[in-house]
Write a protein that holds these residues in place. Structure first.
Motif, short mmCIF file in Angstrom:
data_model
loop_
_atom_site.label_atom_id
_atom_site.label_comp_id
_atom_site.label_asym_id
_atom_site.label_seq_id
_atom_site.Cartn_x
_atom_site.Cartn_y
_atom_site.Cartn_z
N ASN A 73 0.80 -1.22 0.00
CA ASN A 73 0.00 0.00 0.00
C ASN A 73 0.84 1.28 0.00
N LEU A 74 2.11 1.16 -0.34
CA LEU A 74 3.02 2.31 -0.34
C LEU A 74 3.60 2.55 -1.74
N PRO A 75 4.01 3.77 -2.04
CA PRO A 75 4.59 4.07 -3.35
C PRO A 75 6.07 3.69 -3.43
N LEU A 76 6.34 2.38 -3.49
CA LEU A 76 7.70 1.87 -3.65
C LEU A 76 7.96 1.66 -5.15
N ASP A 107 2.75 6.70 -6.93
CA ASP A 107 1.90 7.54 -6.08
C ASP A 107 0.41 7.31 -6.37
N VAL A 108 0.11 6.64 -7.49
CA VAL A 108 -1.26 6.29 -7.84
C VAL A 108 -1.88 5.35 -6.79
N VAL A 109 -1.05 4.78 -5.93
CA VAL A 109 -1.53 3.91 -4.86
C VAL A 109 -2.55 4.63 -3.98
N TYR A 110 -2.51 5.94 -3.95
CA TYR A 110 -3.40 6.71 -3.09
C TYR A 110 -4.77 6.97 -3.70
N ASP A 111 -5.02 6.42 -4.88
CA ASP A 111 -6.34 6.48 -5.51
C ASP A 111 -6.71 5.06 -5.90
N ASP A 159 0.04 4.62 4.63
CA ASP A 159 -0.58 3.39 4.13
C ASP A 159 -1.92 3.78 3.52
N THR A 160 -2.10 3.51 2.22
CA THR A 160 -3.30 3.97 1.52
C THR A 160 -4.60 3.39 2.07
N ARG A 207 -3.70 7.38 10.90
CA ARG A 207 -2.26 7.48 11.07
C ARG A 207 -1.64 7.77 9.70
N THR A 208 -0.69 8.65 9.66
CA THR A 208 -0.09 9.06 8.38
C THR A 208 1.37 8.66 8.24
N THR A 209 1.84 7.76 9.10
CA THR A 209 3.19 7.19 8.97
C THR A 209 3.10 5.68 9.09
N VAL A 210 4.19 5.02 8.76
CA VAL A 210 4.26 3.55 8.83
C VAL A 210 5.48 3.15 9.64
N GLY A 211 5.31 2.14 10.50
CA GLY A 211 6.43 1.61 11.25
C GLY A 211 6.58 2.24 12.62
N PRO A 212 7.50 1.69 13.42
CA PRO A 212 8.29 0.48 13.15
C PRO A 212 7.41 -0.78 13.05
#
Length: 497
Positions: A266-269, A283-287, A323-324, A337-342
């Motif tokens: 779910n991330l733009p990797l 970045d299209v992952v967010y749509d 995470d989208t 939440r707008t971050t991922v991890g740990p």
């Protein structure tokens, strides 16, 4: 053959079917609701988080400026005028009042900003279910109300044929024991949800059928579409896949939220298609709709590529990526939440996914190329160019934002997450008029029949658009329209007699 009598038969108990049933219940019109599964509900119950609407009372209270003109012109233009304008118009004009209806049904929603990051600045048109668990429970209460009023809800019973001769005589149904039932009726509303459960129909329309991750209703086998076509209804339309997000497999289901493999999905990797090339700004992952469309465009499968250093970083650090799917699981009013991890279990999750086949691990790029059958030269070139973009914080080809160019792919071991285009169903089927009656090629309606929800052509040209909740909103409204028109038709027939 067992015989029953009623005024209206509704086929399917998803959003459109349950909405049609509620209208008939309110108008005290006898009906029988057929549900192929052992539980009531379809994609709208089990998967959807909200509906689209304009001019609802909630929007008026918030002084939302986006109204009929903006929505009608936006949808028409988006679909390059390949739309049923009369049907789109009626849906939009009745969508606001439908929000009040849904509260009466016990399915309250609240207008709020879109769940998806890509749509945070969109007009305020998305009405989200107040409580997902409560929605499920309240949906189950509706059939009990219908039955208490003298109607029948027949579970594990499917429509299989029609007795039709210049008008509807009966719906022929069949229960799970193979018992045929003749239901003598005046009208039938087909709300059985498209054809994503019919592998033959899917393969006929989509070359990447075998790669698609079908999260939709497998019981939706196109019965309503097939029966209408058999009677001469026009079913000519571009195939429209209800593509929505991507995922590795049913084992790593985005709805389960149990594996960090899904989190990295779910991330733009870095994403590579089956030729070893990048194919989109990740970045299209967010749509959700556009993300899935991008995957559908490369034959339904792609690979998210990461290295060991990336996994180690996610294991110990908080990463400034969102995470989208995160917003989808927030109840109304909850901040996502707008971050991922740990993610301390990330290595264990990936090792498990390697064993089950959702992830491929390789020590070298040569080994990775061989294991997932990617051309080695393309694979090396794509990684080299992407690593340079990460280093320079500039993506010259796909224009990914600099703050998302965080992870290159440097040294082995390497990991490839096998991603599939996920679908919630299909969105093409039968051409209808503004009253949801199926029409022949000359535009004349097949009387006594109504086609609603995901069985209908005319709202989309070739793909699910980025108007959140549009399919579910249309399902509720089209079921309502069909029920109203069925009652109106029966009343007119009584007057004529």
């Amino acid at each position: 053959m067992k015989s029953l009598n009623t005024d209206v038969v509704i086929v399917g108990s998803g959003s459109s079917g349950i909405s049609a049933g509620f209208e008939l219940y309110q108008q005290k019109v006898p009906f029988i609701l057929l549900e192929r599964g052992d539980k009531v509900g379809g994609a709208g119950k089990f998967g959807s988080h909200g509906v689209f609407a304009i001019n609802s009372q909630q929007q008026k209270d918030k002084k939302v400026k986006y109204g009929y003109q903006e929505a009608f012109e936006g949808m028409t233009d988006y679909n390059h005028y390949f739309v049923n304008g009369e049907l789109l118009s009626r849906f939009l004009k009745e969508s606001g009042e439908n929000i009040e209806r849904m509260e009466q049904m016990g399915l309250p929603v609240t207008v709020e900003q879109s769940e998806q990051k890509a749509h945070l600045n969109d007009p305020l048109v998305y009405h989200k279910f107040n409580n997902f668990t409560g929605k499920m429970a309240n949906w189950d209460k509706l059939p009990k109300k219908f039955e208490a009023a003298g109607n029948m809800v027949l579970r594990q019973t499917a429509a299989v044929n029609l007795d039709y001769n210049d008008g509807l005589k009966a719906v022929i149904a069949e229960d799970s024991n193979g018992q045929k039932i003749r239901i003598n009726t005046k009208k039938a509303i087909f709300a059985d949800g498209g054809y994503c459960g019919d592998q033959e129909m899917m393969a006929e329309k989509y070359t990447d059928t075998d790669e698609l991750l079908n999260l939709g209703e497998h019981k939706a086998d196109g019965t309503g579409i097939k029966l209408a076509k058999k009677l001469g209804a026009n079913t000519q339309h571009n195939p429209v896949l209800f593509a929505h997000g991507c995922a590795p497999s049913f084992q790593i289901n985005p709805m389960a939220r149990q594996s960090s493999v899904e989190t990295l999905t779910n991330l733009p990797l870095l994403w590579l298609d089956q030729t070893g090339n990048r194919f989109v700004n990740e970045d299209v992952v967010y749509d959700f709709a556009m993300w899935a469309n991008a995957a559908h465009n490369v034959q339904g499968r792609y690979y998210a590529i990461v290295d060991q250093e990336t996994l180690n970083t996610f294991k110990t650090k908080e990463i400034n990526l969102e995470d989208t799917i995160e917003r989808q699981f927030c109840e109304v009013g909850v901040e996502p939440r707008t971050t991922v991890g740990p993610i301390p279990d990330i290595q264990a999750d990936f090792d498990k996914a390697i064993q089950s086949g959702e992830v491929v691990k390789a020590e070298t790029l040569e080994e990775l190329s061989e294991k997932i059958n990617l051309p080695l030269a393309a694979l090396k070139r794509s990684i080299k160019v992407y690593n340079q973009a990460v280093k320079n914080k500039k993506d010259d080809t796909f224009l990914k934002p600099a703050d998302e160019l965080l992870f290159g792919v440097k040294d082995g071991p390497y990991y490839a997450i096998i991603e599939h285009c996920a679908i919630l169903g299909t969105l093409d089927g039968v051409n209808v008029n503004r009253n949801c009656e199926p029409v022949k090629r000359d535009g004349s309606p097949l009387k006594d029949l109504y086609i609603v929800g995901n069985n209908v052509n005319g709202l989309y040209s070739d793909g699910y658009p980025s108007y959140e909740g549009i399919a579910n909103g249309f399902a509720f409204v089209s079921g309502w329209i069909a029920a109203k028109e069925a009652v109106k038709s029966m009343n007119n027939e009584e007057v004529k007699n």
